[in-house]
Design an enzyme around this catalytic site. Structure first.
Site, short mmCIF file in Angstrom:
data_model
loop_
_atom_site.label_atom_id
_atom_site.label_comp_id
_atom_site.label_asym_id
_atom_site.label_seq_id
_atom_site.Cartn_x
_atom_site.Cartn_y
_atom_site.Cartn_z
CB SER A 107 35.61 -16.54 64.22
OG SER A 107 35.84 -15.21 63.83
N GLY A 108 35.05 -16.53 60.84
CA GLY A 108 35.67 -16.43 59.52
C GLY A 108 35.17 -17.45 58.53
CB THR A 112 28.26 -12.17 59.05
OG1 THR A 112 28.60 -12.35 60.43
CG2 THR A 112 27.53 -10.85 58.88
CG ASN A 157 35.77 -12.83 59.84
OD1 ASN A 157 36.03 -12.19 58.82
ND2 ASN A 157 34.55 -13.17 60.17
CB SER A 160 35.24 -11.63 63.74
OG SER A 160 34.75 -12.58 64.66
CB SER A 161 29.47 -11.65 64.32
OG SER A 161 29.07 -11.32 63.03
N GLY A 387 30.63 -19.62 66.45
CA GLY A 387 30.88 -21.06 66.40
C GLY A 387 31.73 -21.52 67.56
CD GLU A 389 35.29 -17.89 69.82
OE1 GLU A 389 35.78 -17.65 70.92
OE2 GLU A 389 34.86 -17.02 69.03
#
Length: 1136
Positions: A107-108, A112, A157, A160-161, A387, A389
């Site tokens: 994340s980050g 995206t 992020n 973040s998605s 991704g 985690e």
């Protein structure tokens, strides 16, 4: 020779990690750092792209960059994400291979943004055109909508998605986009109710409160203050760099471009507001007589406002929060909910409402962007998924377990496809294949997904078994079954080596993933996997009148009660991941591995430990080793010969034979050991990167010698060219001078000759002129003498004629005077005679009057005055009544003679009123029953359409004919007429509008007292027969068009194919007769007439908006209908 910037030219560090020497983790990280410090954020591992998040804007995404990478070889330019996107697009377009682009990372890390760059590049390089641009715009604008509802600010992020997204973009044979399909995976719906410290809820909540207008917020019953909503965290409500108000306007505009109607946008915002209101509902305990605690709502204001937004009765929802109904076979049992259970039910409803709304948004976007053509499409998939985690100790829960399982599957398919691609290339090029040893994570995937002993299977089994089920019982089951597995660790299993491991708490278990060990807290696994929503809440939501609620909660339908337990969250995710893996295996993969350089989200900082951790769990070094296990570098013969041909005199500057022979000659001349390379069918394979670097060094040195030689040759050529230019210039100057001297000499001779010629011609001309002047003067003298003689003769004749004329006029004047004197004398005589006769007549009249007065004097006594008065009044009244005869008999004529005398004022008014009533009665007496019905219909049409429909004024003067087809007389419709059981009240030709293209098909429209029929114009075959009780309403616009929609009642037998959208020139008459039949019938409801410029029409399962706009259509002065998208038909009406 054309010079190109290659992957190997002017390279900072190593652009392709396959060529890195020496290859180890430290050199790998150092190469990434070196390139990152020089703003080189992209690096290759063969065909895999490593993307470093720069946390700032770089000037490498301009339109010029797009053109630079367009239609170029993958290794021809420096590493860039555009190179991968171009390679995938050209493979899809030219080789007809379906592609997928897999974007993974933490994340980050910029996943995206990477997916946006890929989509924007494909949109820029594919074809152009109105429809193509519309499809591209819809595909690109779907991102802001999904980001608003599926992204949130996290510690790692700011955007973040919180869901996984896979988009299939469909192309035609030319490579132009036709549409797309979006699949979403595992929305983090627990964020709706609770967010970790320093993080926010989903963006849409903050965007709505910040960017919506005051009027919109008033309608949604919301306040701008974030602190008034329990579901919104306050410590990070405002984020630097995020403008929620501007983002809300962007989302509204994007929804409009994608194809959302205004009513749908409003419905979505109402559900978002309802989730916020739901979080403010609080409960208090209340003791019952039986000793059980019952929950009650504290403040019912938020509950009331939420119910008003969703259209639910407040008592129904309040009861659903206080009681739970349990059904088993034919028995029902109701139990009370305590406060904790009520809060659980509230949060479960909020999470389900938001997650189902998000799924509906994805489905609705798919409806708008899906390809319309039915032919086979080429597909490019873009996977943007969360991704791997690994949070702090005890922060990894069910969501992280599911996410990491998905990443295990992606890593498995990555290794398989990478090895398969390597092996297929060696086989295709006839290169001997050596087996490559690598870590296969299939054993970890089997630990999680095995149908018998997998963790997900045991979790489902634990959730479904009867009895007491807790997270501890689930952990006990794992310890029993998975104890011997080499990748599973727990303090309570049979393996004694973990009994003293204090880093492993008792309520946790640990799995050794390919990316490292992850400690999972078992608390919440069972509840999150069950994902239960009480049936009472589902049924309460289904009863709502909101337009979306029945679609979001279909299980709440009382008519379709299903006692079967719904599938668990883990089972659903496992199935969707399986479908995704099958889909990816059918496509050619392209990988983008995203890495974030630091946790501070700032530019120019590279944290070695963080990057090293990501490199390890992404398996990048292992990927390089797999790539280099055979041959580190491969290149087509043509490219290799073009790059290194200057190293051999035989191949420089041009090689005339086959490219492979040229490469063999080149490598032999360069004394490259035979074990360092191999010849394939179309490529040369180099085993060791040092061999390639040696060739590069020799090439660089050779280029310097060639540059010196080129400079020497260029200087000699330049000097020779300058000398030849001077020589040529001297010859040209001499030639021009000789030409100039001869021209001057010639001009002088020519000028002298012309002067002599002019003098001679002048002398001759003057002699001729003198002779001509003399002859002219002689002719003029003769003419003058003759003219004087003729003038004298003419004047003498004129004097003679004048004398004769004066004599004749004197005689005429004397005669006229004499005649006038005689006439005046006769006139005086006649006047005198007339005066004498008139005097005699007057005297005689006076005498007769005297005689009469003497005779009648005896009759005039006291009543003489009254009789004279009566006689005078009688004459006045007689004259007054005779004057009234000029009044017409038309009831529309308002004229009336003026009153002659004041005493007649009352009678004058009453006579006018009585006469008007009498002539109206006489006029009505002339009406037949048929004519009376026509006028009643005209009156009813006036009540319906006057001042509401622009078409109405033009229809007033047109009589209602009814049977415009003469169906009883026309033999063509004899069969259709005989099929009608009742009298046909109206028969007309209408156009039935097709939803697919907006064009009309001619149909015969027949109306009777009980139904209406649509039949084919040519054959007379009945296409549809609808009973009038099934007709709910009729919709028309306010403008001068002839379009109208016949809306059928939901659930009726006739509503299976949807409503009818028709157009007719006699719209006023058709709707008036329909309304009149509904009014006079006692056994059915009156038909509603809806007059609006925008209404919905049900076509089978879909609702389509019909919108009327002003503007001149292309086909003349008639209204034209055109399909704008799957949910909108636009009717263009000419301006009046």
């Amino acid at each position: 020779m054309e010079v190109k910037t290659s992957l190997l030219d002017n390279m900072i560090g190593v652009g392709d990690m396959v060529l890195l020497e020496p290859l180890n983790e430290d050199s790998f990280i150092m190469n990434l750092r070196n390139r990152f410090d020089h703003n080189e954020i992209y690096t290759y591992i063969g065909s895999v792209v490593i993307s470093m998040n720069p946390y700032r804007s770089l000037p490498i995404y301009t339109p010029q960059k797009v053109e630079e990478y367009r239609n170029r070889n993958f290794y021809e330019l420096s590493p860039h994400i555009y190179a991968l996107a171009d390679e995938a697009y050209r493979s899809l377009r030219d080789q007809d291979k379906d592609q997928c682009i897999l974007i993974t990372g933490e994340s980050g890390a910029g996943k995206t943004e990477a997916s946006k760059l890929v989509m924007s590049y494909v949109a820029a390089v594919c074809g152009k055109g109105q429809e193509v641009n519309k499809v591209k715009e819809q595909l690109l604008q779907s991102n802001p909508v999904l980001e608003a509802f599926g992204n949130a600010k996290t510690m790692r992020n700011d955007n973040s998605s919180r869901f996984g997204k896979y988009m299939d973009i469909e192309f035609d044979f030319k490579g132009d986009p036709l549409g797309g399909v979006i699949s979403n995976y595992l929305l983090e719906k627990s964020r709706v109710c609770k967010q970790p410290r320093g993080e926010r809820n989903f963006h849409i909540f903050y965007q709505l409160l910040s960017g919506a207008s005051d009027d919109t917020l008033m309608k949604l019953k919301l306040d701008r203050d974030f602190s008034k909503y329990n579901y919104l965290s306050l410590d990070s409500a405002n984020v630097n760099g995020l403008d929620d108000a501007a983002s809300f306007r962007t989302v509204r505009n994007a929804m409009q471009i994608v194809g959302f109607m205004e009513a749908e946008v409003q419905s979505v915002l109402e559900l978002v507001a309802a989730v916020l209101k739901l979080g403010n509902i609080e409960f208090k305990p209340e003791s019952r007589v039986n000793g059980f605690d019952e929950s009650r709502v504290k403040d019912k204001n938020d509950l009331k406002e939420m119910c008003e937004l969703l259209g639910i009765e407040q008592s129904v929802l309040e009861r659903a929060f206080s009681y739970r109904t349990v059904e088993a076979k034919m028995e029902k049992m109701s139990t009370t909910l305590n406060v904790a259970q009520a809060y659980y039910a509230r949060d479960a409803l909020a999470k389900n409402l938001y997650s189902r709304l998000f799924s509906w948004l994805v489905t609705r976007i798919n409806e708008s962007i899906k390809a319309q053509a039915k032919t086979r499409h080429k597909v490019m998939g873009v996977l943007d998924i969360y991704g791997f985690e690994i949070f702090e100790v005890r922060d990894n829960s069910f969501e992280q377990f599911i996410i990491n399982y998905c990443n295990e599957k992606l890593q498995q398919i990555f290794i398989e496809l990478t090895l398969r691609e390597e092996q297929e290339e060696y086989i295709r090029e006839d290169i001997e294949w050596t087996n490559i040893e690598y870590f296969n994570n299939a054993v970890i995937c089997d630990l999680i997904e095995n149908n018998q002993n997998g963790i997900l299977a045991m979790l489902d089994e634990e959730c479904l078994r009867p009895g007491t089920v807790t997270d501890d019982t689930f952990l006990d089951k794992l310890n029993t079954i998975c104890a011997e597995h080499q990748h599973f660790e727990s303090r309570l299993n049979k393996n004694s080596k973990f009994l003293t491991d204090h880093s492993l708490p008792h309520s946790c278990f640990r799995i050794q993933h390919y990316a490292g060990k992850v400690l999972y807290r078992v608390e919440g696994f069972v509840d999150k996997n069950n994902d239960l929503l009480y049936r009472d809440l589902s049924q309460a939501m289904y009863k709502a009148t909101h337009s979306l609620m029945r679609q979001l909660f279909p299980e709440g339908n009382p008519a379709k009660v299903n006692l079967k337990r719904p599938p668990t969250a883990g089972f659903q995710f496992k199935a969707s991941v399986g479908v995704l893996m099958k889909n990816l295996q059918t496509k050619n993969p392209n990988y983008i591995r995203c890495i974030k350089p630091n946790d501070k989200k700032v530019a120019h900082i590279f944290t070695d430990s963080l990057v090293c951790h990501q490199v390890r769990y992404l398996g990048l070094v292992e990927n390089v080793r797999v790539r280099r296990a055979g041959y580190a570098f491969r290149q087509p013969y043509e490219s290799c010969l073009e790059r290194y041909k200057m190293l051999c005199k035989k191949t420089w500057p041009h090689w005339r034979g086959p490219a492979r022979d040229g490469v063999e000659v080149l490598l032999t001349d360069c004394s490259v050991p035979t074990e360092e390379f191999a010849y394939g069918r179309s490529k040369i394979f180099i085993r060791n990167p040092r061999t390639l670097f040696t060739l590069e060094e020799r090439r660089r040195a050779c280029l310097e010698d060639l540059a010196t030689l080129i400079q020497k040759i260029y200087r000699g050529w330049k000097s020779r060219t300058h000398f030849l230019l001077l020589k040529k210039s001297q010859v040209v100057v001499a030639a021009w001078y000789r030409r100039y001297a001869q021209q001057n000499k010639y001009q002088k001779i020519k000028s002298a000759t012309l002067v002599m010629q002019s003098f001679i011609r002048g002398w001759k001309a003057r002699n001729i002129l003198r002779q001509l002047k003399y002859e002219k003067r002689c002719k003029e003298a003769v003419t003058t003498i003759a003219a004087y003689w003729h003038g004298t003769q003419a004047r003498m004749e004129l004097r003679r004629l004048k004398t004769e004329a004066r004599n004749k006029r004197a005689v005429s004047v004397i005669w006229a005077y004499w005649q006038g004197t005689k006439a005046r004398r006769e006139l005086r005589r006649l006047k005198e005679e007339a005066r004498r006769k008139h005097a005699v007549a007057i005297i005689w009249a006076y005498w007769l009057g005297l005689q009469v007065r003497r005779e009648y004097r005896k009759f005039f006594r006291a009543n003489a005055g009254k009789k004279i008065y009566d006689f005078t009044i009688q004459r006045i009244m007689q004259k007054y009544f005779l004057g009234l005869k000029t009044t017409t008999m038309s009831p529309m004529d308002n004229s009336w003679p003026a009153k002659p005398y004041g005493f007649l004022e009352g009678a004058h008014t009453q006579l006018r009123r009585i006469f008007h009533l009498w002539r109206c009665k006489k006029y009505r007496g002339q009406f037949t029953e048929e004519k009376k019905a026509v006028y009643e219909e005209k009156l009813e049409a006036s009540e319906i359409f006057k001042d509401k429909k622009a078409l109405y004024p033009s229809s007033v003067s047109q009589p209602f004919k009814g049977d415009y087809l003469e169906i009883q007389k026309n033999p063509k419709y004899q069969k259709l007429n005989s099929a009608m059981e009742e009298k046909v009240l109206l028969a007309d030709l209408v156009n039935k509008i097709n939803r697919a293209n907006g064009k009309g098909s001619p149909r015969l429209f027949l109306l009777t007292k009980s139904n209406f029929v649509l039949a084919d114009q040519k054959t007379g075959q009945v296409k549809a027969s609808v009973p009038l009780p099934d007709l709910a309403s009729v919709s028309v616009s306010t403008q001068s068009d002839g379009f109208f929609a016949l809306k059928l009642k939901e659930g009726s037998a006739s509503a299976s194919k949807g409503d009818f959208l028709l157009s007719s020139e006699h719209l006023i008459e058709i709707i008036t007769k329909l309304h009149r039949i509904g009014t006079t019938a006692a056994d059915r409801d009156q038909i509603n007439i809806d007059i609006s410029d925008e209404f919905l029409v049900q076509f089978k399962q879909d609702k389509v908006c019909v919108k009327f706009i002003q503007g001149g259509p292309k086909n003349g002065n008639s209204a034209a209908c055109k399909r704008k998208n799957n949910r909108l038909l636009e009717v263009s009406v000419p301006s009046p």
